[in-house]
Design an enzyme around this catalytic site. Structure first.
Site, PDB file in Angstrom:
ATOM      1  N   ARG A   1       1.097  -0.954  -0.159  1.00  0.00           N
ATOM      2  CA  ARG A   1      -0.155  -0.141  -0.287  1.00  0.00           C
ATOM      3  C   ARG A   1       1.363   1.273   0.128  1.00  0.00           C
ATOM      4  NH1 ARG A   1      -2.780  -2.804  -1.243  1.00  0.00           N
ATOM      5  NH2 ARG A   1      -5.458  -3.563  -0.502  1.00  0.00           N
TER       6      ARG A   1
ATOM      7  N   GLU B   1      -4.233   7.047  -4.933  1.00  0.00           N
ATOM      8  CA  GLU B   1      -3.804   6.828  -6.393  1.00  0.00           C
ATOM      9  C   GLU B   1      -5.374   7.533  -7.269  1.00  0.00           C
ATOM     10  OE1 GLU B   1      -3.697   2.199  -6.218  1.00  0.00           O
ATOM     11  OE2 GLU B   1      -2.063   2.749  -4.976  1.00  0.00           O
TER      12      GLU B   1
ATOM     13  N   HIS C   1      -1.519   0.174  -9.656  1.00  0.00           N
ATOM     14  CA  HIS C   1      -1.750  -0.675  -9.267  1.00  0.00           C
ATOM     15  C   HIS C   1      -2.426  -1.892 -10.069  1.00  0.00           C
ATOM     16  CE1 HIS C   1      -4.035  -1.150  -4.412  1.00  0.00           C
ATOM     17  NE2 HIS C   1      -3.743  -2.164  -5.350  1.00  0.00           N
TER      18      HIS C   1
END
Ligand code: DGY
Length: 271
Positions: free
Chosen positions: A188, A217, A236
């Site tokens: 993360r 993000e 991601h």
């Protein structure tokens, strides 16, 4: 989705019929578990099925960041490739070097397996408890974080995001790393202090970073990491394989069906 923050207010606004929340992800830091528990709402996730996909992305980032794929690809795309040059885009080799796994869970184990088996890397790791399987399979050695950072040529982050791991890698920790080290984060974004990382990369205090996760993000347009040539950023995509996403979808759906039927979720994170 892991990008949806589900707190008590969201739960309450869903009404009193809400019985279950099925995250379409293995990580569930976006869900307030205490609030769910308090309201008697089950929470589920998708463990196991994205281990290989995410481990592959971590390995890809180790190689790509360590071998300067980012600036090398940009060089070709900008029509700047003129000659073969002895000193152009020199990177790092990994054979026999040390890989530090921060968080030896399923994904950390899968990355260690790949890099030990394929590249003969020596494995060191941090974890709350010793991991006998990693120690017997690849002679992994459990260390404190500071010692792991000092010994590793590659540091790969695989811990969940918790109050204890937020900003785990900051200026002090980056300062402990080797100048030629590569940092990879597929966990993360919040585990890393991005300002400190941008400083370390721009001052070449570490060699490179490969990130599949950022804060926020998508990463801000103005974030300095976007313009550091030794920082490779992916949007991601750790679990973005057809196999993993199909299985994640089935698990999330089965979790929801169970909750609607008043049964325990098959992949529940609250008991
Ligand atoms: C997860 O499931 O937590 C991953 O971050 C998705 O890629």
């Amino acid at each position: 989705m892991l990008s949806d923050k589900i707190d008590g207010t969201v739960m309450d606004s869903a009404g009193s019929n809400l019985r279950g929340i099925a995250n379409f992800a293995v990580g569930y830091n976006n869900i307030d578990l205490q609030a769910a528990k308090h309201r008697g709402i089950q929470v589920g996730n998708t463990p196991g099925v994205l281990t290989n996909a995410t481990a592959d992305i971590a390995v890809g980032l180790i190689l790509a960041a360590g071998r300067c794929f980012g600036p090398a690809i940009a060089n070709v795309q900008r029509f700047e490739w003129r000659n073969w040059e002895p000193l152009m885009f020199l990177g790092q080799e990994f054979e026999g070097k040390t890989l530090g796994i921060v968080g030896m869970g399923r994904i950390g184990h899968a990355v260690a397996k790949r890099m030990h088996g394929g590249w003969g890397m020596r494995i060191v790791y941090t974890a709350r408890d010793p991991k006998p399987e990693a120690e017997s399979s690849f002679q992994a050695i459990r260390l404190e974080l500071d010692e792991l950072l000092a010994q590793s040529d590659v540091v790969s982050l695989h811990c969940p995001l918790t109050d204890q791991t937020r900003n785990l890698i900051g200026a002090r920790e980056l300062g402990l790393m080797k100048p030629k080290a590569v940092l990879v984060n597929t966990a993360r974004g919040e585990v890393v202090d991005q300002t400190a990382l941008a400083d370390a990369l721009s001052q070449r205090r570490i060699f490179a970073a490969g990130l599949d996760v950022t804060t926020p993000e998508p990463i801000d347009r103005t974030d300095r990491l976007r313009s550091e040539s030794n920082c490779l950023i992916l949007p991601h995509i750790g679990s973005a394989t057809e196999d993993a996403r199909n299985q994640m979808a089935m698990m999330a759906a089965n979790n929801l069906v169970a909750a609607m039927d008043g049964k325990l979720m098959p992949f529940g994170v609250t008991k």
